[in-house]
Scaffold this motif. Structure first.
Motif, PDB file in Angstrom:
ATOM      1  N   ASP A  84      -0.668 -31.306 -19.648  1.00 58.79           N
ATOM      2  CA  ASP A  84      -0.837 -30.769 -20.995  1.00 58.79           C
ATOM      3  C   ASP A  84      -1.253 -29.312 -20.814  1.00 58.79           C
ATOM      4  N   THR A  85      -0.400 -28.392 -21.216  1.00 56.20           N
ATOM      5  CA  THR A  85      -0.698 -26.974 -21.001  1.00 56.20           C
ATOM      6  C   THR A  85      -1.020 -26.288 -22.317  1.00 56.20           C
ATOM      7  N   VAL A  86      -2.012 -25.415 -22.266  1.00 56.25           N
ATOM      8  CA  VAL A  86      -2.455 -24.665 -23.436  1.00 56.25           C
ATOM      9  C   VAL A  86      -2.389 -23.181 -23.104  1.00 56.25           C
ATOM     10  N   ILE A  87      -1.625 -22.431 -23.886  1.00 61.64           N
ATOM     11  CA  ILE A  87      -1.549 -20.980 -23.711  1.00 61.64           C
ATOM     12  C   ILE A  87      -2.242 -20.335 -24.900  1.00 61.64           C
ATOM     13  N   LEU A  88      -3.405 -19.755 -24.639  1.00 62.23           N
ATOM     14  CA  LEU A  88      -4.243 -19.225 -25.703  1.00 62.23           C
ATOM     15  C   LEU A  88      -3.790 -17.842 -26.163  1.00 62.23           C
ATOM     16  N   PRO A  89      -3.972 -17.551 -27.435  1.00 62.97           N
ATOM     17  CA  PRO A  89      -3.705 -16.199 -27.932  1.00 62.97           C
ATOM     18  C   PRO A  89      -4.845 -15.268 -27.537  1.00 62.97           C
ATOM     19  N   VAL A  90      -4.660 -13.987 -27.763  1.00 63.23           N
ATOM     20  CA  VAL A  90      -5.734 -13.011 -27.559  1.00 63.23           C
ATOM     21  C   VAL A  90      -5.952 -12.239 -28.853  1.00 63.23           C
ATOM     22  N   GLU A  91      -7.053 -11.530 -28.890  1.00 60.29           N
ATOM     23  CA  GLU A  91      -7.335 -10.695 -30.045  1.00 60.29           C
ATOM     24  C   GLU A  91      -6.448  -9.437 -30.004  1.00 60.29           C
ATOM     25  N   ARG A  92      -6.490  -8.670 -31.069  1.00 59.15           N
ATOM     26  CA  ARG A  92      -5.673  -7.458 -31.157  1.00 59.15           C
ATOM     27  C   ARG A  92      -5.983  -6.480 -30.027  1.00 59.15           C
ATOM     28  N   VAL A 122      -6.895  -4.152 -19.876  1.00 58.72           N
ATOM     29  CA  VAL A 122      -8.097  -4.709 -20.498  1.00 58.72           C
ATOM     30  C   VAL A 122      -8.838  -5.625 -19.524  1.00 58.72           C
ATOM     31  N   ILE A 123     -10.159  -5.465 -19.483  1.00 56.60           N
ATOM     32  CA  ILE A 123     -11.015  -6.252 -18.590  1.00 56.60           C
ATOM     33  C   ILE A 123     -11.637  -7.395 -19.376  1.00 56.60           C
ATOM     34  N   GLN A 124     -11.390  -8.619 -18.935  1.00 56.87           N
ATOM     35  CA  GLN A 124     -11.918  -9.798 -19.618  1.00 56.87           C
ATOM     36  C   GLN A 124     -13.367 -10.076 -19.186  1.00 56.87           C
ATOM     37  N   PRO A 125     -14.147 -10.765 -20.030  1.00 55.55           N
ATOM     38  CA  PRO A 125     -15.537 -11.122 -19.693  1.00 55.55           C
ATOM     39  C   PRO A 125     -15.566 -12.309 -18.733  1.00 55.55           C
ATOM     40  N   ILE A 126     -15.267 -12.046 -17.489  1.00 55.57           N
ATOM     41  CA  ILE A 126     -15.039 -13.100 -16.499  1.00 55.57           C
ATOM     42  C   ILE A 126     -16.265 -14.014 -16.319  1.00 55.57           C
ATOM     43  N   GLU A 127     -17.450 -13.442 -16.261  1.00 55.19           N
ATOM     44  CA  GLU A 127     -18.649 -14.268 -16.078  1.00 55.19           C
ATOM     45  C   GLU A 127     -18.810 -15.286 -17.193  1.00 55.19           C
ATOM     46  N   LYS A 128     -18.614 -14.850 -18.423  1.00 55.10           N
ATOM     47  CA  LYS A 128     -18.763 -15.748 -19.575  1.00 55.10           C
ATOM     48  C   LYS A 128     -17.683 -16.822 -19.576  1.00 55.10           C
ATOM     49  N   ILE A 129     -16.475 -16.442 -19.194  1.00 53.71           N
ATOM     50  CA  ILE A 129     -15.387 -17.408 -19.133  1.00 53.71           C
ATOM     51  C   ILE A 129     -15.676 -18.469 -18.075  1.00 53.71           C
ATOM     52  N   PHE A 177       0.512  14.178 -30.601  1.00 53.17           N
ATOM     53  CA  PHE A 177       1.142  13.081 -31.340  1.00 53.17           C
ATOM     54  C   PHE A 177       0.128  12.448 -32.290  1.00 53.17           C
ATOM     55  N   PRO A 178       0.106  12.878 -33.535  1.00 53.69           N
ATOM     56  CA  PRO A 178      -0.867  12.355 -34.508  1.00 53.69           C
ATOM     57  C   PRO A 178      -0.758  10.844 -34.712  1.00 53.69           C
ATOM     58  N   ASN A 179       0.417  10.284 -34.494  1.00 51.16           N
ATOM     59  CA  ASN A 179       0.610   8.842 -34.684  1.00 51.16           C
ATOM     60  C   ASN A 179       0.552   8.067 -33.363  1.00 51.16           C
ATOM     61  N   LEU A 180      -0.079   8.649 -32.363  1.00 51.58           N
ATOM     62  CA  LEU A 180      -0.210   7.994 -31.057  1.00 51.58           C
ATOM     63  C   LEU A 180      -0.959   6.670 -31.202  1.00 51.58           C
ATOM     64  N   GLN A 181      -0.413   5.620 -30.595  1.00 53.14           N
ATOM     65  CA  GLN A 181      -1.042   4.296 -30.648  1.00 53.14           C
ATOM     66  C   GLN A 181      -1.519   3.904 -29.255  1.00 53.14           C
ATOM     67  N   LEU A 182      -2.833   3.680 -29.112  1.00 55.45           N
ATOM     68  CA  LEU A 182      -3.375   3.176 -27.847  1.00 55.45           C
ATOM     69  C   LEU A 182      -3.424   1.657 -27.916  1.00 55.45           C
ATOM     70  N   PHE A 183      -2.827   0.996 -26.956  1.00 56.88           N
ATOM     71  CA  PHE A 183      -2.800  -0.461 -26.935  1.00 56.88           C
ATOM     72  C   PHE A 183      -3.914  -0.991 -26.034  1.00 56.88           C
ATOM     73  N   GLY A 184      -4.624  -1.994 -26.529  1.00 52.06           N
ATOM     74  CA  GLY A 184      -5.708  -2.592 -25.757  1.00 52.06           C
ATOM     75  C   GLY A 184      -7.057  -2.021 -26.143  1.00 52.06           C
ATOM     76  N   HIS A 185      -8.104  -2.678 -25.687  1.00 50.14           N
ATOM     77  CA  HIS A 185      -9.470  -2.265 -26.008  1.00 50.14           C
ATOM     78  C   HIS A 185      -9.704  -0.821 -25.574  1.00 50.14           C
ATOM     79  N   THR A 186     -10.386  -0.063 -26.413  1.00 50.29           N
ATOM     80  CA  THR A 186     -10.564   1.367 -26.122  1.00 50.29           C
ATOM     81  C   THR A 186     -11.528   1.623 -24.970  1.00 50.29           C
ATOM     82  N   GLU A 187     -12.453   0.699 -24.707  1.00 50.69           N
ATOM     83  CA  GLU A 187     -13.463   0.923 -23.668  1.00 50.69           C
ATOM     84  C   GLU A 187     -13.399  -0.096 -22.533  1.00 50.69           C
TER      85      GLU A 187
END
Length: 376
Positions: A116-124, A155-162, A279-289
């Motif tokens: 039984d496999t579960v593929i979780l979504p992520v936040e924006r 993006v760096i995940q909260p590995i310890e908490k996971i 580029f005023p409409n520049l889009q950064l993908f992923g967490h900013t920090e």
């Protein structure tokens, strides 16, 4: 040659790594498993020394490091090997939509059998929602696999908490740390991970060699059988020169990654500020920090990534996403998983800096990319 800004695809071999490898490509050519003569002894000693250096970088014991051909094999050994060894009849495997294909395709393959496999979504922002993760786990969960640092958006995940959440239900936790090792502080003890995959060519070492960390006490069965090398977990002659290069690269990273990260982060911010102005409409993908130094995944809205990469290819080398799955162009599945439309996802370019990136190169890259503003 164009300026190289695709360090997340691969890194150039550090000259010091190359020098360390050369003797084992020439006069020290022995098989490390030949125990009857000096050629084998010196090769075996070199492998032992390199294993210690890899282990030290991630704060593991030497005998917890198994050499493989790279991170893809390590991920397969972690997941498939654990499945083969499982005696508790746990049948749930949980992972995340933004994982590398080495994990996702392995999990999908196992779905065809009893799992039984579960593929979780992520936040924006690319981060895993810990509450969603917790709700997906139960006492039937065998393994959870979450990448430490994403190969496209950094993006760096909260590995310890996971890890804590996984262990609360008795599940094994694997992390693909290929993009994290050598870029951030990776400590298997502090993180609490059970299995960790890594690759030399992402840390200024040679291609064709990687490793899987297996916490002492975690049972994994081999998926490649033969001569029972690597503690019986990975058969085949250990490639001494590649292992030596991997060890040298890890030793250098151990001493230099913090300084590298500070310098690379400064250059990345310099480039981003320039692009933001142009580029005023520049889009950064992923967490900013919460992202590794050196990663910029951005969209120049109105321009397709494919067009940009081709347009600048004679002057700078960048990519549209993962080099491991870019033979046929599709919008980034990672950006789609973040919830962006296909149209926006098609604009995402990955710019990644590294140890040998210079300030002058960033100034030149800024000019080259800024010229695209005239075509928007």
């Amino acid at each position: 040659m164009p300026i190289y800004l695709d360090y997340q695809a691969t890194t150039p071999i550090d000259p010091r790594v190359r020098r360390a490898m050369l003797p084992y490509l020439e006069e020290k050519f022995g098989n490390p498993h030949s125990d009857g003569h000096v050629f084998g002894w010196e090769a075996s000693d070199a492998v032992k020394s390199a294993r210690a250096k890899v282990a030290e970088l991630i704060n593991a014991d030497d005998d917890e490091v198994v050499f493989t051909s790279g991170a893809t094999e390590s991920c397969n050994l972690a997941i498939r090997g654990l499945v083969k060894a499982d005696t508790e009849s746990r049948n749930r495997i949980v992972t995340v939509a933004t994982e590398h294909p080495a994990v996702l395709e392995t999990v999908k393959d196992l779905q065809r059998s009893r799992f039984d496999t579960v593929i979780l979504p992520v936040e924006r922002d690319g981060l895993v929602n810990l509450s969603v993760l917790k709700d997906a786990l139960d006492d039937k969960t065998l393994i959870v696999s979450v990448m430490a640092a994403n190969n496209e958006i950094g993006v760096i995940q909260p590995i310890e908490k996971i890890a804590e959440i996984c262990h609360s239900v008795g599940a094994i936790f694997h992390t693909d740390a290929t993009q994290a090792v050598g870029r951030i502080d990776v400590d298997v003890e502090n993180w609490g991970v059970d299995l960790l995959s890594m690759s030399a060519h992402k840390v200024y070492g040679p291609k064709g060699i990687g490793a899987l960390y297996i916490r002492s006490g975690v049972k994994v069965d081999p998926i490649i059988t033969g001569g029972m090398q690597e503690f019986g977990l990975r058969s085949g002659t250990v490639p001494t020169a590649l292992v030596v290069g991997f060890g040298e690269a890890c030793e250098l990273a151990n001493y230099e990654f913090a300084n590298d990260a500070r310098r690379i982060d400064s250059l990345t911010k310099q480039l981003y500020c320039c692009l933001e102005k142009r580029f005023p409409n520049l889009q950064l993908f992923g967490h900013t920090e919460k992202r590794i130094a050196g990663n910029l995944n951005v969209g120049l809205l109105g321009l397709s990534a494919q067009y940009i990469v081709k347009k600048v290819s004679n002057r700078i080398a960048i990519s549209t996403g993962s080099a491991c799955s870019s033979a046929i162009y599709e919008p980034s599945r990672v950006l789609i998983a973040l919830g962006y439309s296909r149209e926006v996802a098609e604009t995402g370019i990955r710019i990644s800096l590294g140890r040998f990136t210079t300030s002058q190169e960033i100034e030149t890259a800024s000019v080259v990319l800024s010229e695209l503003n005239d075509t928007v």
